[in-house]
Design an enzyme around this catalytic site. Structure first.
Site, PDB file in Angstrom:
ATOM      1  N   HIS A   1     -13.403  -3.527   2.498  1.00  0.00           N
ATOM      2  CA  HIS A   1     -11.942  -3.623   2.347  1.00  0.00           C
ATOM      3  C   HIS A   1     -11.617  -4.653   1.263  1.00  0.00           C
ATOM      4  O   HIS A   1     -12.329  -5.648   1.113  1.00  0.00           O
ATOM      5  CB  HIS A   1     -11.305  -4.011   3.683  1.00  0.00           C
ATOM      6  CG  HIS A   1      -9.817  -3.830   3.674  1.00  0.00           C
ATOM      7  ND1 HIS A   1      -8.987  -4.748   3.086  1.00  0.00           N
ATOM      8  CD2 HIS A   1      -9.021  -2.827   4.134  1.00  0.00           C
ATOM      9  CE1 HIS A   1      -7.731  -4.317   3.198  1.00  0.00           C
ATOM     10  NE2 HIS A   1      -7.734  -3.156   3.834  1.00  0.00           N
TER      11      HIS A   1
ATOM     12  N   LYS B   1      -5.725  -5.316  11.051  1.00  0.00           N
ATOM     13  CA  LYS B   1      -5.993  -6.584  10.349  1.00  0.00           C
ATOM     14  C   LYS B   1      -5.940  -7.741  11.353  1.00  0.00           C
ATOM     15  O   LYS B   1      -6.335  -7.558  12.501  1.00  0.00           O
ATOM     16  CB  LYS B   1      -5.037  -6.755   9.163  1.00  0.00           C
ATOM     17  CG  LYS B   1      -5.065  -5.514   8.239  1.00  0.00           C
ATOM     18  CD  LYS B   1      -4.389  -5.698   6.927  1.00  0.00           C
ATOM     19  CE  LYS B   1      -4.480  -4.414   6.104  1.00  0.00           C
ATOM     20  NZ  LYS B   1      -3.911  -4.529   4.781  1.00  0.00           N
TER      21      LYS B   1
ATOM     22  N   GLU C   1      -8.088   2.906  -1.539  1.00  0.00           N
ATOM     23  CA  GLU C   1      -6.984   1.975  -1.293  1.00  0.00           C
ATOM     24  C   GLU C   1      -6.696   1.177  -2.564  1.00  0.00           C
ATOM     25  O   GLU C   1      -7.313   0.126  -2.804  1.00  0.00           O
ATOM     26  CB  GLU C   1      -7.350   1.006  -0.163  1.00  0.00           C
ATOM     27  CG  GLU C   1      -7.565   1.674   1.172  1.00  0.00           C
ATOM     28  CD  GLU C   1      -7.190   0.744   2.331  1.00  0.00           C
ATOM     29  OE1 GLU C   1      -6.366   1.161   3.142  1.00  0.00           O
ATOM     30  OE2 GLU C   1      -7.686  -0.389   2.391  1.00  0.00           O
TER      31      GLU C   1
ATOM     32  N   GLU D   1      -9.512  -6.934   1.142  1.00  0.00           N
ATOM     33  CA  GLU D   1      -9.222  -8.314   1.580  1.00  0.00           C
ATOM     34  C   GLU D   1     -10.509  -9.146   1.699  1.00  0.00           C
ATOM     35  O   GLU D   1     -10.589 -10.210   1.092  1.00  0.00           O
ATOM     36  CB  GLU D   1      -8.361  -8.279   2.849  1.00  0.00           C
ATOM     37  CG  GLU D   1      -6.927  -7.865   2.474  1.00  0.00           C
ATOM     38  CD  GLU D   1      -6.149  -7.121   3.539  1.00  0.00           C
ATOM     39  OE1 GLU D   1      -6.574  -7.093   4.696  1.00  0.00           O
ATOM     40  OE2 GLU D   1      -5.098  -6.549   3.193  1.00  0.00           O
TER      41      GLU D   1
ATOM     42  N   SER E   1       0.322   1.157   1.892  1.00  0.00           N
ATOM     43  CA  SER E   1       1.747   1.342   2.204  1.00  0.00           C
ATOM     44  C   SER E   1       2.083   2.726   2.750  1.00  0.00           C
ATOM     45  O   SER E   1       3.187   3.228   2.529  1.00  0.00           O
ATOM     46  CB  SER E   1       2.612   1.008   0.977  1.00  0.00           C
ATOM     47  OG  SER E   1       2.482  -0.360   0.656  1.00  0.00           O
TER      48      SER E   1
ATOM     49  N   ASN F   1      -5.489   0.177  10.706  1.00  0.00           N
ATOM     50  CA  ASN F   1      -6.191  -1.096  10.554  1.00  0.00           C
ATOM     51  C   ASN F   1      -5.212  -2.212  10.904  1.00  0.00           C
ATOM     52  O   ASN F   1      -4.283  -2.490  10.146  1.00  0.00           O
ATOM     53  CB  ASN F   1      -6.680  -1.219   9.096  1.00  0.00           C
ATOM     54  CG  ASN F   1      -7.304  -2.570   8.807  1.00  0.00           C
ATOM     55  OD1 ASN F   1      -7.528  -3.374   9.714  1.00  0.00           O
ATOM     56  ND2 ASN F   1      -7.587  -2.832   7.535  1.00  0.00           N
TER      57      ASN F   1
ATOM     58  N   GLY G   1       0.157  -3.352   1.291  1.00  0.00           N
ATOM     59  CA  GLY G   1       1.121  -4.329   1.794  1.00  0.00           C
ATOM     60  C   GLY G   1       2.281  -4.600   0.854  1.00  0.00           C
ATOM     61  O   GLY G   1       3.022  -5.563   1.028  1.00  0.00           O
TER      62      GLY G   1
HETATM   63  P1  13P Z   1      -0.776  -1.376   4.274  1.00  0.00           P
HETATM   64  O1  13P Z   1      -0.613  -0.024   4.929  1.00  0.00           O
HETATM   65  O2  13P Z   1      -0.119  -2.477   5.050  1.00  0.00           O
HETATM   66  O3  13P Z   1      -0.389  -1.327   2.834  1.00  0.00           O
HETATM   67  O4  13P Z   1      -2.342  -1.734   4.324  1.00  0.00           O
HETATM   68  C1  13P Z   1      -3.251  -0.792   3.888  1.00  0.00           C
HETATM   69  C2  13P Z   1      -4.620  -1.255   4.250  1.00  0.00           C
HETATM   70  O5  13P Z   1      -5.103  -2.232   3.701  1.00  0.00           O
HETATM   71  C3  13P Z   1      -5.336  -0.519   5.291  1.00  0.00           C
HETATM   72  O6  13P Z   1      -6.668  -0.906   5.358  1.00  0.00           O
END
Ligand code: 13P
Length: 248
Positions: free
Chosen positions: A96, A11, A165, A98, A204, A9, A171
């Site tokens: 997600h 982002k 997740e 976010e 992560s 992803n 992150g």
């Molecule tokens: P990270 O791998 O940067 O922690 O992000 C995970 C994520 O949100 C994938 O959708």
């Protein structure tokens, strides 16, 4: 048998020029992937056409980072399933953490997105996961159970991926311990109610953690954020190796 799905992803990263350079580096590194796994990349909407063209013939599929529930209409800033299909997109991330956090997406809206995706032949990747406060308050199971139940109402479990997740692992560099990630993925499979549903872990994930995560019995793949932005690193993740003892 469940298929392994390794997804990146991106982002809000990568212009078309950057995406083009990425795919040129990435293509040869995934040319000989074992057949037991599927690899997806989820570029920002603006780079989807570039990435789809550049990865044609590699077997790597394209996911969207979200999808609206209507096919068209007065929804400024949104993208619908038919628009994604036109570019060869096969999967769509929904729910997600976010957009749940920044745009207050609800389980009901997320369910509508997942339904629209399936109705159009896209595979939704439903993300679920608890915050640190919820984990510390021992609410993890209750929160995820609700997200699964409401997010998947009316959804065919065999044309679906669920990604566990944990928000505190996204992150932050804090990967959930593989045994705990495996436990939650197993619970999710039970709540979905179909042993063949594909359940990923995300948060992560990197080159150092991938092999151990993939050795877990209930983890069918990963959803990778930051570590998917480097073509070499993501290719190593896609080429994960499960130790012989774990694979046996
Ligand atoms: P990270 O791998 O940067 O922690 O992000 C995970 C994520 O949100 C994938 O959708």
């Amino acid at each position: 048998m469940r298929r392994t799905v390794i997804a990146g992803n991106w982002k809000m990263h990568m212009t078309c020029a950057e995406a083009q350079a990425y795919t040129e580096a990435f293509r040869p590194l995934v040319a000989d992937l074992p057949r037991d796994r599927q690899v997806l990349v989820a570029p920002p909407f603006t780079a989807i056409a570039t990435v789809a063209a550049a990865l044609q013939g590699t077997g790597v599929c394209i996911a969207a980072q979200n999808v609206h529930w209507e096919d068209k209409g007065a929804y400024t800033g949104m993208i619908s399933a038919p628009m994604l299909l036109e570019h060869g997109v096969t999967h769509a991330i929904v729910g997600h953490s976010e957009p749940r956090k920044y745009y207050s997406e609800t389980d009901e809206q997320i369910n509508l997105r997942a339904r629209s995706a399936q109705e159009h032949g896209l595979i939704p990747i439903l993300c679920v996961g608890e915050s640190l406060d919820q984990r510390e308050a021992r609410e993890t199971e209750r929160v995820i159970h609700r997200q699964v139940e409401q997010g998947l109402e009316g959804i065919d479990p065999l044309r679906l991926i669920v990604a566990y997740e944990p928000i505190w692992a996204i992150g932050t560099g804090k990967t959930c311990a593989s045994i705990e990630a495996n436990r939650i993925c197993g619970l999710i499979r039970g709540w979905v109610g179909n042993p063949d549903v594909v359940v990923q872990y995300g948060g992560s994930v990197n080159e150092a953690s991938i092999d151990e995560l993939m050795a877990q019995s209930d983890i069918d793949g990963v959803l990778v954020g930051g570590a998917s932005l480097n073509p070499k690193g993501f290719a190593r993740i896609a080429n994960y190796q499960v130790p012989v003892a774990a694979a046996a």
